[in-house]
Design an enzyme around this catalytic site. Sequence first.
Site, PDB file in Angstrom:
ATOM      1  N   GLU A 174       0.867  -1.174   0.000  1.00 50.04           N
ATOM      2  CA  GLU A 174       0.000   0.000   0.000  1.00 50.04           C
ATOM      3  C   GLU A 174       0.905   1.226   0.000  1.00 50.04           C
ATOM      4  O   GLU A 174       1.591   1.503   0.981  1.00 50.04           O
ATOM      5  CB  GLU A 174      -0.894   0.010   1.243  1.00 50.04           C
ATOM      6  CG  GLU A 174      -1.810   1.228   1.314  1.00 50.04           C
ATOM      7  CD  GLU A 174      -2.514   1.346   2.653  1.00 50.04           C
ATOM      8  OE1 GLU A 174      -2.556   2.463   3.191  1.00 50.04           O
ATOM      9  OE2 GLU A 174      -3.015   0.320   3.155  1.00 50.04           O
TER      10      GLU A 174
ATOM     11  N   CYS B  15      -3.471   7.453   4.800  1.00 48.74           N
ATOM     12  CA  CYS B  15      -3.390   6.905   3.444  1.00 48.74           C
ATOM     13  C   CYS B  15      -4.685   7.121   2.667  1.00 48.74           C
ATOM     14  O   CYS B  15      -4.681   7.162   1.437  1.00 48.74           O
ATOM     15  CB  CYS B  15      -3.076   5.415   3.501  1.00 48.74           C
ATOM     16  SG  CYS B  15      -1.528   5.030   4.338  1.00 48.74           S
TER      17      CYS B  15
END
Length: 414
Positions: free
Chosen positions: A237, A276
């Site tokens: 990620e 994120c």
Amino acid sequence: YMGFDPVLGTELARVDATGLDLPEAFAFAREQGGRALRALTYRQRAGLLAALVKVLQANRDAYYEIATANCGTVKNDSAVDIDGAIFTLGQYAKWGDALGDVRALRDGEAVKLGKEPVFQSQHLQVPTHGVALFINAFNFPSWGLWEKAAPALLSGVPVIVKPATATAWLTQRMVKDVVDAGVLPAGALSVICGSSAGLMDQLQPFDVVSFTGSAETAAIIRSHPAVAERSVRVNIEADSLNSALLLPGAAPGSEAFNLLVREVVREMTVKSGQKCTAIRRILVPAEVYDAAAEAIGAKLAGVTVGNPRNEGVRMGSLVSRAQLNAVRDGLDALAAQTTVLHDSSNKPLIDADPAVAACIGPVLLGARDADAAQRVHDVEVFGPVATLLPYNDLAHGIALAHRGQGSLVTSLYG
């Protein structure tokens, strides 16, 4: 490496991985921890997760103190990380208990492959005989650990976590509390703080690695021989230019418009934008661009920034002065293709020295020509920064969202 309070600048801890026997650590986790976990059923391993929840809840106040000192977060932002992690563990414990006293899971039903009934296929899910290495980001030292560790431990796979050094204290303390409590088999959970040198070299074919962080580091991991040659499974990620899109017809003052404004401000300011999934690009119909800029800017103007220990502060600091410099560099990179719609970057801080604290107020940028502003779609500023972009019609708005090259989140309002 020395860990600092990002608001006060005081030294908190020293971090050093020198002298660690990495081959032995990985072998112990793989052989001792893995064997002990695989001997249990899913329901029994779910019980381990429930025991973890009790340990963490018992030490919750200490974790909040560490988050304030090491992450510079206000209490509500610390809750996202700490209480969010505890809730996640509890949820996996419930799901695991429902799987029952089995050691393998059926993946669908048996499929007949020929005329004879003996010729059929049944897929099963069983624990891999390896270790799960987590190389984590600085923004969620608690949740980043447990949202990965919960499914791994439930699946019978031992965990080695390498937290980002700047905020490693909270991760290290949580793992220490769990190990000291003796609720997991020896080798089931380990933490390595400091340099990541040599970690990937330890990985073998049945191991897995999960990385959260920058795209640059992700590229290094993908090209490492463990992945490229030894077929170690990898999940990454990395940078994400998430979008919020206001659908056509949502006029200023409408429920959808107001919700967009609230969510943008919340996402820009929770954990100082160090998420994120935070909104980086705000896509609105061209006719409401000015109204959106005014509404978002008005709410951002009320955000107080500074020392999280002061109850009047809504947004604390970034995790370090290095991250503050990175945010400023990102703003400089976007400056040539954007205009500033709201700027609180030099707003006076509350109970914090701007020469010491890693604090910066929220900044809303704008680009009336969303197609030409290429950097907005390529550069993620990992802080309280977002860019407002107008679109001509829905197809154009969706095309702009796609310019983020596969973001984690695109939310629609309408």
